[in-house]
Structures are given as structure tokens and as C-alpha cells.
Design an enzyme around this catalytic site. Structure first.
Site, PDB file in Angstrom:
ATOM      1  N   LYS A 109       1.499   3.298   3.262  1.00  0.00           N
ATOM      2  CA  LYS A 109       0.387   3.380   4.203  1.00  0.00           C
ATOM      3  C   LYS A 109       0.833   3.911   5.558  1.00  0.00           C
ATOM      4  O   LYS A 109       0.100   4.659   6.207  1.00  0.00           O
ATOM      5  CB  LYS A 109      -0.288   2.021   4.360  1.00  0.00           C
ATOM      6  CG  LYS A 109      -1.096   1.637   3.140  1.00  0.00           C
ATOM      7  CD  LYS A 109      -2.051   0.496   3.413  1.00  0.00           C
ATOM      8  CE  LYS A 109      -2.895   0.188   2.186  1.00  0.00           C
ATOM      9  NZ  LYS A 109      -3.711  -1.020   2.340  1.00  0.00           N
ATOM     10  N   LYS A 196      -5.410   7.420 -11.303  1.00  0.00           N
ATOM     11  CA  LYS A 196      -6.149   6.179 -11.483  1.00  0.00           C
ATOM     12  C   LYS A 196      -7.508   6.268 -10.797  1.00  0.00           C
ATOM     13  O   LYS A 196      -7.625   6.918  -9.750  1.00  0.00           O
ATOM     14  CB  LYS A 196      -5.351   5.038 -10.817  1.00  0.00           C
ATOM     15  CG  LYS A 196      -4.961   3.915 -11.752  1.00  0.00           C
ATOM     16  CD  LYS A 196      -4.055   2.894 -11.077  1.00  0.00           C
ATOM     17  CE  LYS A 196      -4.772   2.079 -10.019  1.00  0.00           C
ATOM     18  NZ  LYS A 196      -3.947   0.967  -9.490  1.00  0.00           N
ATOM     19  N   LYS A 199     -11.168   4.637  -5.029  1.00  0.00           N
ATOM     20  CA  LYS A 199     -12.119   5.027  -3.994  1.00  0.00           C
ATOM     21  C   LYS A 199     -11.513   6.019  -3.022  1.00  0.00           C
ATOM     22  O   LYS A 199     -12.183   6.878  -2.478  1.00  0.00           O
ATOM     23  CB  LYS A 199     -12.555   3.783  -3.208  1.00  0.00           C
ATOM     24  CG  LYS A 199     -13.730   3.091  -3.814  1.00  0.00           C
ATOM     25  CD  LYS A 199     -14.431   2.243  -2.777  1.00  0.00           C
ATOM     26  CE  LYS A 199     -14.961   3.098  -1.661  1.00  0.00           C
ATOM     27  NZ  LYS A 199     -15.585   2.340  -0.591  1.00  0.00           N
TER      28      LYS A 199
END
Ligand code: TRP
Length: 333
Positions: A109, A196, A199
Site C-alpha cells: 500500500k 482475482k 473492487k
């Protein structure tokens, strides 16, 4: 009875990947364990967000979980139990800077933010995310934590922190929580079956569990089947994913019949897609109805979620009283 804790971030939509990978499993676990499931809104503050959006998404996710069959008494909103943050401070003081820099989710991240020139958004909160997660788990003395493999490292950290706490304060106080990796179907993006379902890839990459039924049909219709790079004789990932969806929805009759066609070289993708679309629609239809019922009674449902959070908070408060005692902090009389 052994007890379970898990959490989900209020991300807006809940998609089929989340449902088959986590929520459906949680619903089943409720029969065999004492369960607590948190909508972890404090965790969602670790990446850029808007206040109104967070509040709305928190309620939304709580309603979705209820519509899926999570029992109201097992559901809480993390920020309604502020003791999580208090324990996170205590645990943070037992966690080394070095081990947090080794957390792969933090690395991913923070790299992501840095690559988009948002280095200043790599916050201390993002860094401490796994400590808060450890607090979520330890505060209820959870024996098992149902999570995906991507959370394995965070679980290991939770165990290490528990062990350190127990050693430091001379008591086998915290349980060592174990991850519960249940075999769950892996659902891929219909638009890019090499990835995968997620969102973060964008709207066409996930099928919304509470989404419009026509949209679901369109998404399945335009799902990628042949990517052109599958070795001959092998099933392409897109087709495999469609079969996997049939299996995940437990439509084994359609799965086996169409698989027979595939093996005979007679499968029409349009037939497969139609079966998948019908099957998904019949899965989500009752969930959408249940959600509509909850929404029609919004005030009461919200009050119920608040009440169960208050009830669950009592356990967390008890833990904090004991932690204060053990760690040399004061307790009010
Ligand atoms: N980090 C988890 C995820 O991204 C969410 C989470 C937060 C969690 N606290 C938790 C999961 C406690 C299990 C237990 O999926």
C-alpha cells in the site's frame, strides 16, 4: 465454546468474491462457534477517504452482512468499541518498528501511494494497521480468525504480540489466535480472468452481490472466455471461472451437464453464460429482497446494530480493565 472474530472493511459494495471467500463461510460458522464480526471502520481511515462516504459505507456493509445471514447479535461496528484503539496503543508499545516495516500489505500500500506521488499519505495509521488488527482479535480472546491467505502475516504478528504481552507481564493472559483457512472458491474478474475479483480494479472487474440483476446478466454475457494465450487442450481461465461460479453457487447439475458438453467439444459459451447468469441471479435475488426489507426498517435496524455493538463492547471493556491492571495503568474505581 471456541470463539471466532473476523472483520471486513466498509468498502462500499460487497462482491461475489467477498461473499464466497468470506461472508458465506462466516454465516455457516455461526452454528458451531461463538462469533463476532466487525465492520472495521477504523481500518478504513488508513487510506484517503471522505467522512460522509465512510459513515454511509459502514452502515451499508453492516446491512449487507445482516442480509447475508450474519446474526445481529454477532455484528458490531469497530468504532463503537473504542477500546480497540486503546488496546492497539498498548500493543503498539510491544511491537517493533522493524517488524511492521516487514508487513507485505504495508509495503504494497505504501508503494502504491508513493508511485502515485502521494508519499505524504503513507500515514502512521497505515503503518499501525496490523497492530489495530491484533487488538481486534486479542480484545475478545479469539481462538480462531477466519481470513484469507493474504492475512496470514498479520495473524502471525497477532500471535507474536500476544506472546510478548504474556511474557512481559508474566501471565498467560492472551490466547494465541489461529487463522482459520477454510477452502473457499476463488472467484476471478469476469473482465480479466487472470486477476482475482476485486473492487480496486474497477467496476467491470467485480459482480456486486446486491447489484442490479440486468447488470449482472450483462457482465456475465461480456465475460472474457478465450484470452488467446491458453495452451491448447487446457481450459482457459475465463471459462474455468464461469464453471467455478456454477459450483460456488451450488448449481452442480448445470455444472456437470455443461462440463460434459465441454469435454465432448460441444459447449456453447452462450449456454454456459446463460446458466451462470441465471444461477447468480437466483442466488442474489433473495439477498436483495432481504436487504430491501432491512432498508424499509432502517431506523430499527440501525438501532439494533448499535445495541449489539454496546453488548459486544462489554467484553472489550472487561479485557481493557484487566489489561490496565496487568500493564500498570490505572483503572477508575
Ligand atoms: N485486515 C483485514 C482485511 O483486510 C480486515 C480486518 C481488520 C480483520 N481487523 C481484522 C480480519 C480482524 C480479521 C480479524 O481483510
Amino acid at each position: 465454546m471456541k470463539n471466532i472474530l473476523s472483520g471486513i472493511q466498509p468498502t462500499g459494495d460487497l462482491h461475489l468474491g467477498n461473499y464466497f471467500g468470506a461472508v458465506q463461510n462466516w454465516v455457516r460458522l455461526q452454528d458451531a462457534y461463538e462469533c463476532r464480526f466487525g465492520v472495521v471502520d477504523y481500518h478504513s481511515m488508513t487510506m484517503p477517504y471522505k467522512a460522509e462516504q465512510l459513515r454511509e459505507n459502514t452502515w451499508k456493509m453492516a446491512f449487507y452482512l445482516l442480509a447475508c445471514g450474519i446474526k445481529p447479535e454477532n455484528l458490531f461496528v469497530q468504532s463503537l468499541v473504542p477500546e480497540h484503539v486503546e488496546l492497539a496503543w498498548v500493543l503498539g508499545c510491544l511491537t517493533s518498528y522493524g517488524e511492521l516495516t516487514r508487513m507485505t500489505q504495508f509495503k504494497d500500500k505504501s508503494d502504491q501511494l508513493r508511485e502515485t506521488d502521494k508519499e505524504s499519505l503513507v500515514s502512521a495509521g497505515l503503518f499501525l494497521y496490523p497492530v489495530l488488527q491484533a487488538a481486534d482479535i486479542l480484545i475478545y480472546h479469539a481462538d480462531y480468525v477466519p481470513v484469507g491467505k493474504d492475512q496470514e502475516q498479520h495473524l502471525e504478528l497477532s500471535r507474536n504480540i500476544a506472546q510478548r504481552f504474556n511474557y512481559q507481564f508474566g501471565k498467560e493472559y492472551f490466547v494465541h489466535p489461529e487463522p482459520l483457512f477454510t477452502e473457499t472458491p476463488k472467484i476471478l474478474s469476469p473482465a480479466d480472468p487472470n486477476k482475482k475479483m476485486s473492487k480496486s480494479l474497477g467496476e467491470k472487474h467485480y459482480i456486486n452481490l446486491f447489484g442490479d440483476e440486468d447488470r449482472v446478466r450483462k457482465q456475465i454475457k461480456s465475460a472474457v472466455t478465450d484470452t488467446g494465450d491458453t495452451p491448447s487442450g487446457e481450459m482457459s481461465p475465463g471459462v474455468k471461472n464461469l464453471f467455478e461460479l456454477l459450483r460456488a453457487c451450488n448449481n452442480l447439475a448445470a455444472h456437470d451437464a455443461l462440463m460434459g458438453d465441454y469435454q465432448a467439444g460441444a459447449l456453447k459459451y452462450s449456454d454456459l453464460k446463460e446458466a451462470v447468469a441465471d444461477t447468480i441471479v437466483s442466488l442474489i435475488h433473495p439477498l436483495r429482497e432481504r436487504l430491501a426489507e432491512l432498508n424499509a426498517d432502517k431506523r430499527n435496524v440501525k438501532a439494533q446494530i448499535q445495541d449489539s455493538s454496546v453488548e459486544i463492547r462489554k467484553r472489550a471493556q472487561q479485557t481493557m480493565r484487566e489489561v490496565r491492571e496487568l500493564t500498570g495503568l490505572l483503572n477508575l474505581k
